[in-house]
Design an enzyme around this catalytic site. Sequence first.
Site, PDB file in Angstrom:
ATOM      1  N   LYS A  42       0.827  -1.211   0.000  1.00 31.38           N
ATOM      2  CA  LYS A  42       0.000   0.000   0.000  1.00 31.38           C
ATOM      3  C   LYS A  42       0.857   1.255   0.000  1.00 31.38           C
ATOM      4  CE  LYS A  42      -3.717  -2.470   2.347  1.00 31.38           C
ATOM      5  NZ  LYS A  42      -4.362  -2.809   3.632  1.00 31.38           N
ATOM      6  N   GLN A  52      -4.924  -0.954  10.031  1.00 36.10           N
ATOM      7  CA  GLN A  52      -4.764  -2.256   9.397  1.00 36.10           C
ATOM      8  C   GLN A  52      -5.347  -3.355  10.285  1.00 36.10           C
ATOM      9  OE1 GLN A  52      -3.548  -2.937   6.303  1.00 36.10           O
ATOM     10  NE2 GLN A  52      -3.968  -5.106   6.604  1.00 36.10           N
ATOM     11  N   ASP A  85     -11.598   3.189   4.929  1.00 37.86           N
ATOM     12  CA  ASP A  85     -12.192   1.881   4.616  1.00 37.86           C
ATOM     13  C   ASP A  85     -13.638   1.766   5.096  1.00 37.86           C
ATOM     14  OD1 ASP A  85     -11.970  -0.470   3.252  1.00 37.86           O
ATOM     15  OD2 ASP A  85     -10.777  -1.520   4.734  1.00 37.86           O
TER      16      ASP A  85
END
Length: 295
Positions: free
Chosen positions: A59, A103, A126
Amino acid sequence: MLEEFFIMIHLDGKSLSFSILESLKSRVVEFQKKHSVVPGLAVLLVGDDSASHVYVRQKLKQCSNIGFHSKLKNFPANVKISDLKKQVEEFNKDSQFHGVLIQLPLPSSLKEEEVLSCLDPAKDVDGLTLENRALLWSNRPRVVPCTPLGIIKLLKHYKISIEGQKAVVVGRSQIVGLPMVQQLLYHQATVTVCHSRTKNLKEECSQADIVIACAGKKSLLSKKDFKKEAVVVDVGIHRVVQDSKTYLVGDVDSEGLENHLKALSPVPGGVGPMTIAMLLENTFHLAEQFMKESL
């Protein structure tokens, strides 16, 4: 009578994600010229899970490739939750970061919801905060979670029809399964959710036009579980060591599927690259929103 032969579509997320990121790179240049601001992504990583470290490196590498500013804060698995919350609050207040990614999964000793509750929904890249989940299910998303969004874009790119199709989602996580259900419903599919307590999993899958396998269980499904010309998206990724070599496999055993399915996403190279591309697209979108609200 000869069996009908057709060529299965490989849902190549690697090539599509490359095109998406190349386009995004140009948009970043224009954004920077217009606003004198570089889109920024902050990542919070906890523990030493090898897969998570690989994903985060990928990422951050893509952030650099397209011209994003990025920062990683890495904490040991035994970190105090108060320290994590403090770091999230710092990212919330730092105007150089438009998206913040926590994460997952976090170590089992930490409560994900407690950490996520500290995240500013306007920077939740997200879509995992309660506010953003509510907006998603109200069909007014601030952002769509990265993996489901990537899957929808992958299906559309390969002209896979979703409207009116019977879809089965195997898995009900907040990060993939449940938002995937919402996205399929939004695109007019008829959706069944299967999970670890489903008694007739194989039967449900065998009746589906589209199967999204995101249970996180290696080789859970195979050829006998899919009807002819079904579309299967394999979200799972598992490391298997054989003859001193490491291989990546999914939730689906791919043996014998070539002349059986209409389309299949490969592991690796299917959903994974699309998830990263959508992470950066969502970050860019949040940067645009930030600039609009700053005017």
